[in-house]
Write an enzyme that holds these catalytic residues in place. Structure first.
Site, PDB file in Angstrom:
ATOM      1  N   GLU A   1       0.795  -1.267   0.028  1.00 32.74           N
ATOM      2  CA  GLU A   1      -0.027  -0.031   0.042  1.00 32.74           C
ATOM      3  C   GLU A   1       0.731   1.324  -0.031  1.00 32.74           C
ATOM      4  OE1 GLU A   1      -3.862  -1.033   2.137  1.00 32.74           O
ATOM      5  OE2 GLU A   1      -2.559  -1.139   3.616  1.00 32.74           O
TER       6      GLU A   1
ATOM      7  N   CYS B   1     -10.584   1.911   6.478  1.00 31.86           N
ATOM      8  CA  CYS B   1     -10.154   3.244   6.817  1.00 31.86           C
ATOM      9  C   CYS B   1     -10.542   4.478   6.013  1.00 31.86           C
ATOM     10  CB  CYS B   1      -8.897   3.054   6.762  1.00 31.86           C
ATOM     11  SG  CYS B   1      -8.148   2.392   5.144  1.00 31.86           S
TER      12      CYS B   1
HETATM   13  O1  FUB Z   1      -3.744  -0.008   8.946  1.00 34.00           O
HETATM   14  C1  FUB Z   1      -4.739   0.914   8.988  1.00 34.00           C
HETATM   15  C2  FUB Z   1      -5.107   1.212   7.670  1.00 34.00           C
HETATM   16  O2  FUB Z   1      -5.671   0.329   6.977  1.00 34.00           O
HETATM   17  C3  FUB Z   1      -4.252   1.862   6.895  1.00 34.00           C
HETATM   18  O3  FUB Z   1      -3.655   3.274   7.179  1.00 34.00           O
HETATM   19  C4  FUB Z   1      -4.456   1.611   5.313  1.00 34.00           C
HETATM   20  O4  FUB Z   1      -3.654   1.840   4.432  1.00 34.00           O
HETATM   21  C5  FUB Z   1      -5.193   0.264   5.542  1.00 34.00           C
HETATM   22  O5  FUB Z   1      -4.305  -0.655   5.348  1.00 34.00           O
HETATM   23 ZN    ZN Z   2      -7.811   4.028   3.648  1.00 36.75          ZN
END
Ligand code: FUB
Ligand code: ZN
Length: 649
Positions: A328, A412
């Protein structure tokens, strides 16, 4: 160096800015009336609120959702609090209070609050900071509490948050254990907590968490070495053992590699933005917030260096960041694929957070420029027109399979988008008491009632931005006040003219602003105009995917081609170099947008007749009308292909 409290401009508080704007009103109303209600229902439906209820009722087991699901409720509370800061909504207020009561009832006597651990592993708190997100959730609780307190002056949620912050301080503060949050967030939240409480130890703790990352050896490396035996190891996340997920993220060739969580080097030695992009943005936001409070030349150099690396080599034209799915996050310079772009909505939001602090720290319009680009493109694409559909991933090219969803297992992004929209007023203006200046950073119609060093200042901004490129600021306060009005001129703007009561005062921008220092009295009117021609943009030659392609931009908006507007596949369309692109407002298209139209060419797919390759001279093209729409608005009609980067002919 402009670090330290003396030099800092501050964004105007949310309560000082009432947005009334043709482009944003509808979006803010949808956020308030649809999105926030929808998200509450999703929190209820997916067990997030039930987790808190079970803890409050002393039950054990039965945790639902990802390990950090508490943070979704906190972000929702934060968004709802921003709404309450600006409007009376007794139903929402009651709902917010009920959720706060639930959190207070769930909180342990020692201040701890995390539903995963309280339900599933009560004796294993704080063992697995790498993966289990306890400090991340604590950070979101603190941010929500600060927002709620600022909105209502009620301390109910702030009391919950400070009790938890005190617990964290006892555990990890100066006398406490080593510990590095696997996902940054608490650092920036602690700075905000310091700002509302004046408790220096929260700032010290924020500083501690910023500084402790990247040490060798890293406490996170120890956790990874024991990841199968510590808390959370067997927790199933996204269908996989969380210990295995952790290894995939944090290990490279079997060795701990901190870059996923920006733990590879102390921040002051970091030169490139690495790893998970939301983590990186929250971290650099925190570091910049610290700089607003404490001078630190090395840290200032580092955040500027990192910002340059991100913006010059690792960002999409939409302002989106993070090009790779697996982590990510960021990969390498110029690695910016379009169809597999990750560009998480949260990462765009994190970039906006960071750039706001950078602007406050320096007064430099460049950061407000980037906020604008990200806001109107890589962020806004994350929310569908209906307000109850969201993108997590924001690619710049799609074969038609990528669509917004009503919710996600890892949710999120939706509440993050809601909290940014609900606090948009924080991103428009800043004041500098040192310079006796008011900054107009974004062109959003609004009524502002504020103070500058004790003087009442109020004005109305009126604009049809982003469709038109004029804005007017009319002073409405009673007593004349002397200050410098600094109105941002976007870096791409041409033919700039600033007038006061019709008299030209500037025909160019200096340092990104047209600035007029004078006594401002009721009825004085500053007007800024500039042209925003349609531009074709090319990417740096090292961005391989964009070789021979152009993107269209008008003003702050990046455009895209959608299948819904074309009879030929969008990937077959080419735009001649000398294409005459016209811009016209279509009130019936996508809620009213300026569309771009041009005569283009398309490879005549029908004539390929089963061939995969052909001599170029034999390729037949046809004339086709080409229509481009703002990227933020894509995927709001029939499902279909989309591309930002267009073949150039
Ligand atoms: O890990 C918490 C949140 O979930 C992260 O900020 C996002 O990228 C997702 O992985
Ligand atoms: Zn997010």
């Amino acid at each position: 160096m402009p670090a330290g409290p003396e030099a800092t401009a501050e964004s105007l508080p949310l309560g000082d800015v009432a947005i009334d704007d043709a482009f944003w009103n509808r979006r803010l109303e949808t956020n308030r009336d649809v999105t926030i209600a929808h998200q509450y229902d999703q929190l209820a439906e997916h067990g997030c609120l039930e987790n808190f209820r079970r803890v409050a009722d002393g039950e054990a087991g039965g945790f639902q959702g990802p390990m950090f699901v508490d943070s979704d409720a906190y972000k929702w509370l934060e968004a709802a609090s921003y709404v309450l800061a600006r409007s009376d909504d007794p139903d929402l207020e009651r709902r917010v209070e009920d959720v706060i009561d639930l959190l207070a009832a769930a909180q342990a006597d020692d201040g701890y609050l995390n539903t995963y651990f309280m339900l599933e592993e009560p004796d294993a708190r704080w063992e697995n900071l790498a993966v289990m997100h306890e400090l991340y959730c604590a950070g979101h609780l603190i941010e929500a509490a600060v927002a709620h307190y600022r909105a209502t002056e009620d301390t109910a949620l702030l009391d919950v948050a400070t009790a938890f912050a005190d617990h964290v301080d006892r555990r990890f503060g100066p006398e406490g254990d080593d510990g590095v949050p696997g996902h940054e967030e608490i650092e920036l939240a602690l700075v905000e907590l310091y700002r509302v409480t004046d408790e220096e130890r929260y700032l010290d703790l924020a500083q501690h968490f910023v500084d402790v990352r990247g040490q060798d050896p890293s406490p996170l490396a120890d956790e990874l070495a024991n990841i199968d035996d510590i808390a959370g190891a067997e927790f199933v996340h996204h269908g996989e053992r969380s210990a295995d997920v952790a290894r995939e993220h944090f290990l490279v060739d079997g060795e701990y590699d901190g870059s996923y969580a920006q733990d590879h080097l102390p921040i002051r030695d970091q030169t490139t933005v690495e790893g998970h992009s939301v983590r990186a943005m929250y971290y650099y936001t925190a570091a910049t917030s610290l700089l607003q409070e404490r001078e630190d030349a090395d840290l200032f150099d580092a955040v500027q260096r990192l910002w340059r690396n991100m913006t010059e080599k690792r960002s999409y034209v939409t302002g989106g960041i993070g090009s790779e799915h697996e982590h990510e996050g960021f990969t390498e310079d110029y690695d910016l694929p379009n169809d597999t772009a990750y560009a998480e909505t949260c990462a765009a939001i994190g970039s906006i957070f960071w750039n706001r602090r950078l602007h406050e720290l320096t007064g430099d319009s460049t950061y407000a420029d980037l906020i604008e680009r990200t806001l109107y493109n890589g962020f806004l694409s994350g929310i569908g027109e209906s307000g109850d559909r969201f993108f997590y991933v924001n690619p710049l090219e799609s074969d038609g399979d990528h669509h917004r969803k009503e919710w996600f297992y890892v949710a999120c992004c939706p509440p993050n988008a809601a909290r940014l929209l609900a606090s948009l007023g924080r991103y428009l203006y800043a004041r500098s008491e040192r310079d006796r200046a008011i900054y107009v950073n974004q062109f959003v119609g609004s009524d502002v009632t504020t103070t500058l060093d004790g003087d009442d200042v109020s004005f109305t901004q009126s604009t049809d931005y982003p469709w038109e490129s004029e804005t007017a600021v009319e002073i409405t306060h009673d007593e004349p006040v002397e200050f410098e009005l600094r109105v941002r001129v976007p870096a791409w703007a041409e033919d700039v003219e600033g007038t006061v009561d019709g008299e030209t005062v500037a025909s160019s921008a200096e340092d990104g602003y047209v600035a007029v220092d004078r006594e401002w009295a009721a009825g004085d009117r500053f007007e800024l105009s500039f042209s925003q021609p349609v531009e074709t943009l090319s990417a740096h030659p090292k961005v391989r995917e964009n070789a021979g392609r152009v993107a269209l931009r008008r003003g702050p908006l990046v455009y895209c081609l959608e299948e819904a507007d074309h009879d030929v596949p969008v990937e077959a369309i080419a735009l001649p170099d000398d294409a005459d692109v016209t811009a016209s407002f279509d009130p019936d298209l996508l809620g009213g947008v300026v569309a771009l139209d041009a005569a283009g060419l398309a490879s005549d797919v029908a004539t390929w007749d089963g061939a995969l390759y052909r001599p170029t001279d034999d390729v037949e093209t046809e004339d086709v009308p080409v229509r481009a729409v703002p990227y933020y608005a894509w995927d709001n009609r029939d499902p279909g292909a989309m591309t930002v980067w267009i073949e150039s002919a």
